[in-house]
Write a protein that holds these residues in place. Sequence first.
Motif, PDB file in Angstrom:
ATOM      1  N   TYR A 276       1.970   1.726  -3.512  1.00 26.48           N
ATOM      2  CA  TYR A 276       0.845   2.230  -4.316  1.00 26.48           C
ATOM      3  C   TYR A 276       0.653   3.726  -4.080  1.00 26.48           C
ATOM      4  CZ  TYR A 276      -1.518  -1.672  -6.642  1.00 26.48           C
ATOM      5  OH  TYR A 276      -1.862  -2.674  -7.493  1.00 26.48           O
TER       6      TYR A 276
ATOM      7  N   LEU B  72      -6.994  -0.266   4.286  1.00 22.78           N
ATOM      8  CA  LEU B  72      -6.224  -1.450   4.663  1.00 22.78           C
ATOM      9  C   LEU B  72      -6.121  -1.566   6.181  1.00 22.78           C
ATOM     10  CD1 LEU B  72      -4.499  -3.828   3.609  1.00 22.78           C
ATOM     11  CD2 LEU B  72      -2.521  -2.300   3.724  1.00 22.78           C
TER      12      LEU B  72
ATOM     13  N   MET C 288      -6.165   4.341   0.505  1.00 20.75           N
ATOM     14  CA  MET C 288      -5.734   2.941   0.456  1.00 20.75           C
ATOM     15  C   MET C 288      -5.221   2.486   1.814  1.00 20.75           C
ATOM     16  SD  MET C 288      -3.770   2.308  -3.143  1.00 20.75           S
ATOM     17  CE  MET C 288      -3.701   3.727  -4.181  1.00 20.75           C
ATOM     18  N   LEU C 289      -4.354   3.302   2.416  1.00 18.06           N
ATOM     19  CA  LEU C 289      -3.777   2.953   3.715  1.00 18.06           C
ATOM     20  C   LEU C 289      -4.855   2.905   4.794  1.00 18.06           C
ATOM     21  CD1 LEU C 289      -0.567   5.154   3.480  1.00 18.06           C
ATOM     22  CD2 LEU C 289      -0.622   2.651   3.535  1.00 18.06           C
TER      23      LEU C 289
ATOM     24  N   ALA D 229       0.826  -1.207   0.000  1.00 20.44           N
ATOM     25  CA  ALA D 229       0.000   0.000   0.000  1.00 20.44           C
ATOM     26  C   ALA D 229       0.862   1.261   0.000  1.00 20.44           C
ATOM     27  CB  ALA D 229      -0.931   0.000   1.217  1.00 20.44           C
TER      28      ALA D 229
ATOM     29  N   PHE E 126      -7.830  -3.367  -1.700  1.00 14.79           N
ATOM     30  CA  PHE E 126      -7.413  -2.001  -1.394  1.00 14.79           C
ATOM     31  C   PHE E 126      -6.753  -1.373  -2.624  1.00 14.79           C
ATOM     32  CE2 PHE E 126      -3.402  -4.163  -0.851  1.00 14.79           C
ATOM     33  CZ  PHE E 126      -2.461  -3.227  -1.261  1.00 14.79           C
ATOM     34  N   ASP E 127      -6.050  -2.214  -3.418  1.00 15.14           N
ATOM     35  CA  ASP E 127      -5.379  -1.723  -4.619  1.00 15.14           C
ATOM     36  C   ASP E 127      -6.373  -1.287  -5.690  1.00 15.14           C
ATOM     37  OD1 ASP E 127      -5.723  -4.687  -4.468  1.00 15.14           O
ATOM     38  OD2 ASP E 127      -5.214  -4.575  -6.585  1.00 15.14           O
TER      39      ASP E 127
END
Length: 455
Positions: free
Chosen positions: A68, A240, A236-237, A65, A215-216
């Motif tokens: 990303y 997650l 995203m973080l 993550a 999440f991606d």
Amino acid sequence: MSTIEQFGYRQELQRSLGFTDLMIYGLIFMVPIAPFGIFGNVFSVSHGMVALAYVIGLVAMAFTALSYAQMAKAFPMAGSVYTYAGRGIAAPVGFMAGWAILLDYVLVPSLLYLVASVAMNSFVPLIPVWAWLAAFVVLNTVVNYLGIQMTARITRIMLAAELVVLAIFLVVAGVALAQGKAQTGALTPIFDSSGFTFSVVFAAASVAVLSFLGFDGISTLAEENREDARRLGRSMLAALGLAAVLFVTQTWVAALLTPGRDALIADGDPAGNAFYDTAAYAGGPWLAVLTAVATAVAWGFANSLVAQAATSRLLFAMARDRQLPAFLSRVNAKHKVPVNATLAVAAVSLVLGVFMSTRANGVGELASLVNFGAMSAFLVLHVSVVVHYTVKQRSTNWWAHLVAPVIGFAVLVAVVYNQNVAAQWVGGVWLAIGLAILGITYLIGRKPTLPTEVS
């Protein structure tokens, strides 16, 4: 805020999603109650240390993550790891990264539809699996066709419903533990010296990581994000982190109450009922039915809804760059969605889902292939961060642009190494086909290229 016009594209999709929309999208893609459906398999492979398997899965995905987030900031456009590897390293590498993650994105809707359809068939056997599967595909395709805002509204409702079911399970399980129904010690789900080996926990993590995939998918909505590109990475973080708390909590509690532990470790969970048996033991048959139906709806509608949206955006991005058939890049003028890509995902999901429903271990085979495709693409993602920032940009942010991606790469190598051998072979064949296609494009003079960035 960076715009896609800077990279040679036109803004065709609707920018209507904020931080909360993206975070909820990621949570729904991961499914807050995802461990319900694969709990028994992870429990068996981990020798009961199911919570530890999810912690290791979190570590692997946390570093991914971070990578990303860095690449989303550099290249705020659709395409996920395909775009990041293509622009961070080189266009041919981007094609192979996109080809690898297609194994994940194209197969995951089929997997979700199949799991949900099998579950619903067990409750209403008069309706065959293929009919349930077709119904889920049609419903989700209609919702996705109506636009990303409609999808966002639906995901909020589904997220709330899943969290209610999870809360009910945790409360009932907590009462059962207070009544002395625990089947093992409080720390056994996180560490059991009698069964611990690194190969065991990494093999289990390779299964548990399926719950984190999604999440991606937030990165595929970059061109529909209305805020600064940095918010994309933060969403995203955040998604997650929240999912990890939910996953570890529910699997820890369930592992304490699981009946027939030794038999489950020895024989596995071919029917996929281990979590529901645990729910029945904790609270009665009603809780087993509630958790099973919730799993079916979450996987077959909510999760597959966002999976179809993410996959269509990946196909759209690759087609826009002439690395897939051009018709997949068509955007509906009214609803601002990649309509042909959405319909293509629906067709593939339906055909593949019905075919895999006829196989004895269709769910397991699809799950292994999905994980292999994702992990392979994530490995390239980490390399992209190092090449783009440390090598090309001469960045001195050593943690974000060198140390973190190298650690993430190493953890993923351990996970891939301990994956199902059959998935490794089939995944290897898939990558070989991608290399062959890449070679052919060079031979016919159509090597992969990306629009030139403009200042």
